[in-house]
Design a protein around this motif. Structure first.
Motif, mmCIF file in Angstrom:
data_model
loop_
_atom_site.group_PDB
_atom_site.id
_atom_site.type_symbol
_atom_site.label_atom_id
_atom_site.label_comp_id
_atom_site.label_asym_id
_atom_site.label_seq_id
_atom_site.Cartn_x
_atom_site.Cartn_y
_atom_site.Cartn_z
ATOM 1 N N SER A 130 30.955 14.900 62.651
ATOM 2 C CA SER A 130 31.548 16.171 62.243
ATOM 3 C C SER A 130 30.854 17.377 62.863
ATOM 4 O O SER A 130 31.438 18.450 62.936
ATOM 5 N N HIS A 131 29.611 17.216 63.314
ATOM 6 C CA HIS A 131 28.837 18.322 63.867
ATOM 7 C C HIS A 131 28.027 17.855 65.079
ATOM 8 O O HIS A 131 27.562 16.711 65.115
ATOM 9 N N ARG A 137 22.355 16.893 56.673
ATOM 10 C CA ARG A 137 23.094 17.848 55.839
ATOM 11 C C ARG A 137 24.125 17.107 55.000
ATOM 12 O O ARG A 137 24.775 16.176 55.464
ATOM 13 N N VAL A 138 24.321 17.544 53.785
ATOM 14 C CA VAL A 138 25.243 16.881 52.872
ATOM 15 C C VAL A 138 26.678 16.930 53.391
ATOM 16 O O VAL A 138 27.481 16.046 53.083
ATOM 17 N N TRP A 139 27.036 17.912 54.185
ATOM 18 C CA TRP A 139 28.413 18.052 54.677
ATOM 19 C C TRP A 139 28.645 17.310 55.991
ATOM 20 O O TRP A 139 29.743 17.317 56.505
ATOM 21 N N TYR A 140 27.636 16.649 56.535
ATOM 22 C CA TYR A 140 27.807 15.858 57.758
ATOM 23 C C TYR A 140 28.461 14.517 57.424
ATOM 24 O O TYR A 140 28.179 13.912 56.387
ATOM 25 N N SER A 141 29.306 14.047 58.331
ATOM 26 C CA SER A 141 29.921 12.729 58.180
ATOM 27 C C SER A 141 30.499 12.289 59.517
ATOM 28 O O SER A 141 30.630 13.083 60.449
ATOM 29 N N ASP A 156 36.602 20.817 46.975
ATOM 30 C CA ASP A 156 35.834 21.915 47.564
ATOM 31 C C ASP A 156 35.351 22.929 46.533
ATOM 32 O O ASP A 156 34.561 23.810 46.834
ATOM 33 N N ARG A 208 33.988 10.776 61.074
ATOM 34 C CA ARG A 208 35.363 10.936 60.601
ATOM 35 C C ARG A 208 36.384 10.292 61.538
ATOM 36 O O ARG A 208 36.269 10.388 62.747
ATOM 37 N N MET A 223 31.842 24.019 46.221
ATOM 38 C CA MET A 223 31.309 24.990 47.183
ATOM 39 C C MET A 223 32.059 26.321 47.105
ATOM 40 O O MET A 223 31.997 27.121 48.016
ATOM 41 N N TYR A 248 42.068 16.988 54.078
ATOM 42 C CA TYR A 248 41.107 17.942 54.616
ATOM 43 C C TYR A 248 41.714 18.875 55.658
ATOM 44 O O TYR A 248 42.579 18.484 56.432
ATOM 45 N N LYS A 301 29.280 8.093 55.690
ATOM 46 C CA LYS A 301 27.965 8.738 55.703
ATOM 47 C C LYS A 301 26.866 7.684 55.761
ATOM 48 O O LYS A 301 26.989 6.618 55.166
#
Length: 178
Positions: A141-142, A113-117, A37, A119, A40, A162, A107
């Motif tokens: 994830s979203h 978005r780069v943070w989407y996945s 992390d 899971r 970021m 995580y 992914k």
């Protein structure tokens, strides 16, 4: 329901499965990348390594996950271009760890978005076990993401510690499709 499927995944040592995605032999260190992390602004720290050789090779992710400063992950990921088998129904991972819950993040190129996945979770106990994660158990994830994915479209897989403050220590001996 998907979380229940992931937690209730089949746990059987040495269970036979299908085609191998990675057994960490050869030049595995070149295929896998460590990310924390800190990219970021977070403060988690750790590392990943390939330990052992040949059929004894394992991928090991270790470190301290911290949610301070809006952080909360360390991961090791593999990006790839080849399609997964169309007939695959899920992933089978041979894992060992320190009793904590870990994630597999998948992914696809269409994620905005780069943070989407997508899971799914598993628990890594102190004994080697094979954990099966059906693709149907992977959750987006979203909410803004497509709710499902085609396994043939997956282009990145990550093993991730995580979401909580804890000491991570997980090893993966093999990843296969079933």
């Amino acid at each position: 329901m998907k979380r229940i499927l992931a937690v209730a995944a089949i746990l059987m040592a040495g269970q036979a499965t299908g085609q191998t995605f990675d057994d960490f032999s050869g030049d595995a260190a070149a295929r896998w990348d460590y990310v924390a992390d800190r990219v970021m602004g977070g403060v988690s720290e750790g590392g990943a390594e390939i330990a052992g050789t040949g059929e004894n090779a394992v991928l090991r992710l270790r470190g301290q996950v911290s949610t301070d400063n809006n952080g909360g992950f360390i991961q090791v990921r593999r990006r790839f271009a080849q399609s997964w088998p169309e007939s695959a129904e899920g992933l089978s991972l041979t894992v060992k760890g320190n009793g904590q819950d870990y994630y597999v993040f998948l992914k696809t190129p269409d994620l905005s978005r780069v943070w989407y996945s997508y899971r799914a979770t598993f628990t890594a106990t102190d004994d080697w076990r094979t954990v099966q994660l059906p693709f149907a158990a992977f959750e987006p994830s979203h909410e803004a993401m497509p709710q499902s994915f085609a396994p043939t479209a997956v282009r990145s897989l990550a093993i991730v510690a995580y979401g909580a403050d804890f000491e991570a220590d997980v090893s993966v001996k093999r990843i296969e499709f079933y």
